[in-house]
Write a protein that holds these residues in place. Structure first.
Motif, PDB file in Angstrom:
ATOM      1  N   LYS A   1       0.808  -1.212   0.000  1.00  0.00           N
ATOM      2  CA  LYS A   1       0.000   0.000   0.000  1.00  0.00           C
ATOM      3  C   LYS A   1       0.844   1.267   0.000  1.00  0.00           C
ATOM      4  O   LYS A   1       0.430   2.301  -0.538  1.00  0.00           O
ATOM      5  CB  LYS A   1      -0.967  -0.001   1.187  1.00  0.00           C
TER       6      LYS A   1
ATOM      7  N   LEU B   1     -10.318   6.821  -2.510  1.00  0.00           N
ATOM      8  CA  LEU B   1     -10.220   5.373  -2.332  1.00  0.00           C
ATOM      9  C   LEU B   1     -10.299   4.626  -3.658  1.00  0.00           C
ATOM     10  O   LEU B   1      -9.826   3.497  -3.771  1.00  0.00           O
ATOM     11  CB  LEU B   1     -11.331   4.884  -1.401  1.00  0.00           C
ATOM     12  N   ARG B   2     -10.890   5.254  -4.656  1.00  0.00           N
ATOM     13  CA  ARG B   2     -11.078   4.581  -5.946  1.00  0.00           C
ATOM     14  C   ARG B   2     -10.148   5.126  -7.019  1.00  0.00           C
ATOM     15  O   ARG B   2     -10.372   4.906  -8.200  1.00  0.00           O
ATOM     16  CB  ARG B   2     -12.535   4.707  -6.368  1.00  0.00           C
TER      17      ARG B   2
ATOM     18  N   ALA C   1      -3.388   3.749  -0.078  1.00  0.00           N
ATOM     19  CA  ALA C   1      -4.069   4.083   1.173  1.00  0.00           C
ATOM     20  C   ALA C   1      -4.513   5.532   1.120  1.00  0.00           C
ATOM     21  O   ALA C   1      -3.933   6.366   0.417  1.00  0.00           O
ATOM     22  CB  ALA C   1      -3.147   3.861   2.373  1.00  0.00           C
TER      23      ALA C   1
ATOM     24  N   ARG D   1      -5.361   8.703   3.757  1.00  0.00           N
ATOM     25  CA  ARG D   1      -5.192   9.204   5.123  1.00  0.00           C
ATOM     26  C   ARG D   1      -6.039  10.463   5.276  1.00  0.00           C
ATOM     27  O   ARG D   1      -5.874  11.413   4.514  1.00  0.00           O
ATOM     28  CB  ARG D   1      -3.718   9.512   5.391  1.00  0.00           C
TER      29      ARG D   1
ATOM     30  N   LEU E   1     -15.005   7.539   8.885  1.00  0.00           N
ATOM     31  CA  LEU E   1     -14.804   6.148   9.297  1.00  0.00           C
ATOM     32  C   LEU E   1     -16.112   5.367   9.292  1.00  0.00           C
ATOM     33  O   LEU E   1     -16.114   4.153   9.022  1.00  0.00           O
ATOM     34  CB  LEU E   1     -14.178   6.109  10.688  1.00  0.00           C
TER      35      LEU E   1
ATOM     36  N   TYR F   1     -16.284   4.704   5.546  1.00  0.00           N
ATOM     37  CA  TYR F   1     -15.128   4.034   4.952  1.00  0.00           C
ATOM     38  C   TYR F   1     -14.122   3.673   6.046  1.00  0.00           C
ATOM     39  O   TYR F   1     -13.151   4.407   6.289  1.00  0.00           O
ATOM     40  CB  TYR F   1     -14.466   4.934   3.899  1.00  0.00           C
ATOM     41  N   PRO F   2     -14.314   2.540   6.712  1.00  0.00           N
ATOM     42  CA  PRO F   2     -13.449   2.170   7.842  1.00  0.00           C
ATOM     43  C   PRO F   2     -12.015   1.860   7.425  1.00  0.00           C
ATOM     44  O   PRO F   2     -11.125   1.799   8.281  1.00  0.00           O
ATOM     45  CB  PRO F   2     -14.141   0.928   8.416  1.00  0.00           C
ATOM     46  N   GLU F   3     -11.763   1.671   6.124  1.00  0.00           N
ATOM     47  CA  GLU F   3     -10.403   1.397   5.660  1.00  0.00           C
ATOM     48  C   GLU F   3      -9.533   2.649   5.639  1.00  0.00           C
ATOM     49  O   GLU F   3      -8.313   2.569   5.392  1.00  0.00           O
ATOM     50  CB  GLU F   3     -10.421   0.767   4.253  1.00  0.00           C
ATOM     51  N   THR F   4     -10.112   3.809   5.893  1.00  0.00           N
ATOM     52  CA  THR F   4      -9.362   5.068   5.881  1.00  0.00           C
ATOM     53  C   THR F   4      -8.424   5.158   7.087  1.00  0.00           C
ATOM     54  O   THR F   4      -8.810   4.853   8.219  1.00  0.00           O
ATOM     55  CB  THR F   4     -10.340   6.254   5.907  1.00  0.00           C
ATOM     56  N   LEU F   5      -7.201   5.611   6.839  1.00  0.00           N
ATOM     57  CA  LEU F   5      -6.279   5.939   7.924  1.00  0.00           C
ATOM     58  C   LEU F   5      -6.623   7.332   8.448  1.00  0.00           C
ATOM     59  O   LEU F   5      -6.961   8.228   7.666  1.00  0.00           O
ATOM     60  CB  LEU F   5      -4.835   5.927   7.426  1.00  0.00           C
TER      61      LEU F   5
ATOM     62  N   SER G   1      -5.598  11.064  -5.599  1.00  0.00           N
ATOM     63  CA  SER G   1      -5.119   9.692  -5.502  1.00  0.00           C
ATOM     64  C   SER G   1      -4.225   9.347  -6.683  1.00  0.00           C
ATOM     65  O   SER G   1      -3.202   8.669  -6.536  1.00  0.00           O
ATOM     66  CB  SER G   1      -6.313   8.734  -5.445  1.00  0.00           C
TER      67      SER G   1
END
Length: 466
Positions: A229, A256-257, A262, A264, A274, A277-281, A417
């Motif tokens: 990542k 994210l797409r 990753a 942040r 969160l 999108y819980p995958e977010t730092l 991104s």
């Protein structure tokens, strides 16, 4: 990649080619291509034989192209009527060819037509239609399809500006090269479907570029077997506020797409981000590119300044664009991408919004040079310009349904991104806009911004299919 060239560039190339060809050969090439497209349009609804074709004829070579094409159609049995803007200034060779083929010249526009050919002004026109030409256009029969020769009359070929009456065509047949005015609104909305007829021009570096699927597929960052990542890039998002938490959620959705490894998030809307999108730092950390501005609200200029003082790529959007110092941006060595809409661009330039909307190409170039950055000017035609670079990117995808709250936040996250994934500012902006518009087409309409983000993976796959 589709490329476009200004009037003087095209005319220089035409003169060089004409010097090597027999007299009149270039016009015959153009007329042959024009007549072929006319015939295909007529064949969709009826045969060419017996079809009623009306030529609106101006005094220059544009009118000559129309007359020679009309002669070809007349020889195939079409009933061709030429209506001159100025009967004393019709192209003599084209007029003789039309009459020899059985075509007619009439002073007024017939009440019925299966096809109307706009050969009034072409690429030499400036400032909208003059009264004599406008009077002919007003008499075009209702419901008759209109085909423009090289460019809809009244559209500025170099900028797409429309400053007065202009033809709205269903189809435009352009010769040798696309012209910027065919790809940039408001001119693009007058052009309809554009067909390019190759007449053999040798052209230099373009003034405008439009990516296509294969171009986007070649630029998209793709993971390899050794990727993790962090190697794929981390994009940081500084967005949202108590008043606008949704802007943070949507910017993260786009990020994210966008292919980064990753995302942040740094800001006051972490709980909302969160939850979706819980995958977010969450919180400060190493990033390759920052997205700053969506939904920031007032009083946070210091956060923007801190990011611009760093050595990571930065995309600045929305509230982050307020009060930018050109000197600060010009001094940066890392990529900087600004993504204003017309109102924000007007504020950055110190002009009225209407001036930006009427002259989008000049506005995006001025912004890029003033701020020493890459600028993505959002709107019905999204343009991407970089300081010191001649060619401006124009985005060919999209839909009017994108004019909805939050869609720009998704685009910012997506383009950021792509920056984090290693693309240049120009490529990140152009590819991001392309995918964003493609996703909107997939989502249909009416749509809301999160649907655009959800359709991005499918749009990404669309570009990579062979």
């Amino acid at each position: 990649m589709r490329t476009a060239y200004g009037v003087e560039t095209v005319r220089t190339a035409e003169r060089e080619l004409m010097a090597r060809l027999p007299e009149g050969a270039l016009m015959q090439r153009a007329a042959a291509g024009l007549a072929a497209v006319c015939a295909r349009l007529l064949a969709r609804h009826r045969r060419v034989y017996g079809a009623r074709v009306v030529l609106l004829v101006g005094p220059g070579d544009n009118g000559g192209d129309a007359l020679y094409a009309g002669a070809r159609l007349a020889r195939r049995g079409a009933a061709v009527t030429a209506v001159p803007m100025d009967p004393e200034r019709m192209h003599p060779g084209g007029l003789a060819a039309l009459r020899a083929a059985g075509g007619r010249v009439e002073p007024t526009v017939p009440q019925r037509a299966d096809l109307v050919v706009d050969g009034l002004l072409g690429i030499g026109g400036r400032g909208g239609l003059r009264p004599a030409a406008a009077a002919l256009v007003e008499r075009i029969p209702a419901g008759a399809p209109v085909l423009a020769v090289d460019l809809p009359s009244g559209v500025d070929a170099d900028t797409g500006e429309v400053t007065g009456p202009a033809v709205t065509a269903d189809v435009t047949v352009t010769f040798g090269a696309y012209k910027p005015g065919l790809l940039i609104d408001p001119g693009a909305s007058h052009a309809g479907a554009v067909h390019l007829v190759d007449i053999g021009l040798e052209l230099p570096e373009p003034e405008l570029e439009a990516l296509q699927h294969t171009d986007v597929a070649a630029l998209l960052p793709q993971p390899t077997a050794s990727s993790d990542k962090y190697r794929r890039g981390v994009v940081g998002v500084v967005a949202g506020s108590a008043q606008y938490p949704g802007a943070a959620v949507l910017a993260v959705a786009g990020a994210l797409r966008g292919g980064a490894g990753a995302v942040r998030y740094v800001g006051p809307a972490a709980d909302a981000v969160l939850a979706r999108y819980p995958e977010t730092l969450v919180g400060p950390g190493r990033v390759q590119a920052w997205v700053v501005g969506p939904g920031l609200g007032e009083g946070r200029a210091g956060e923007v300044a801190d990011l611009l003082a760093g050595d990571a790529a930065v995309l600045v959007d929305a509230d982050g664009l307020r009060g930018l110092d050109p000197a600060v941006l010009r001094a940066r060595t890392a990529p900087t991408l600004l993504t204003p809409h017309a109102g924000e661009a007007a504020a950055l330039l110190g002009v009225a919004r209407e001036a930006v909307e009427a002259g989008r190409l000049s506005a995006v170039r001025r912004l890029a040079e003033r701020y020493g950055a890459t600028v993505l000017l959002k709107g019905s035609t999204t343009l991407v310009a970089s300081a010191g670079v001649r060619a401006v990117r124009v985005n060919p995808t999209g839909t009017p349904w994108l004019a909805t709250a939050g869609s720009g936040d998704v685009l910012s996250g997506l383009a950021g991104s792509l920056l984090a994934g290693g693309l240049s500012g120009a490529d990140a902006g152009a590819v991001g806009a392309y995918l964003h518009g493609l996703a909107a087409r997939r989502a249909g309409g009416p749509l809301v911004a999160h649907q655009v983000a959800e359709a991005l993976p499918a749009a990404w796959q669309d570009t990579t299919r062979t």
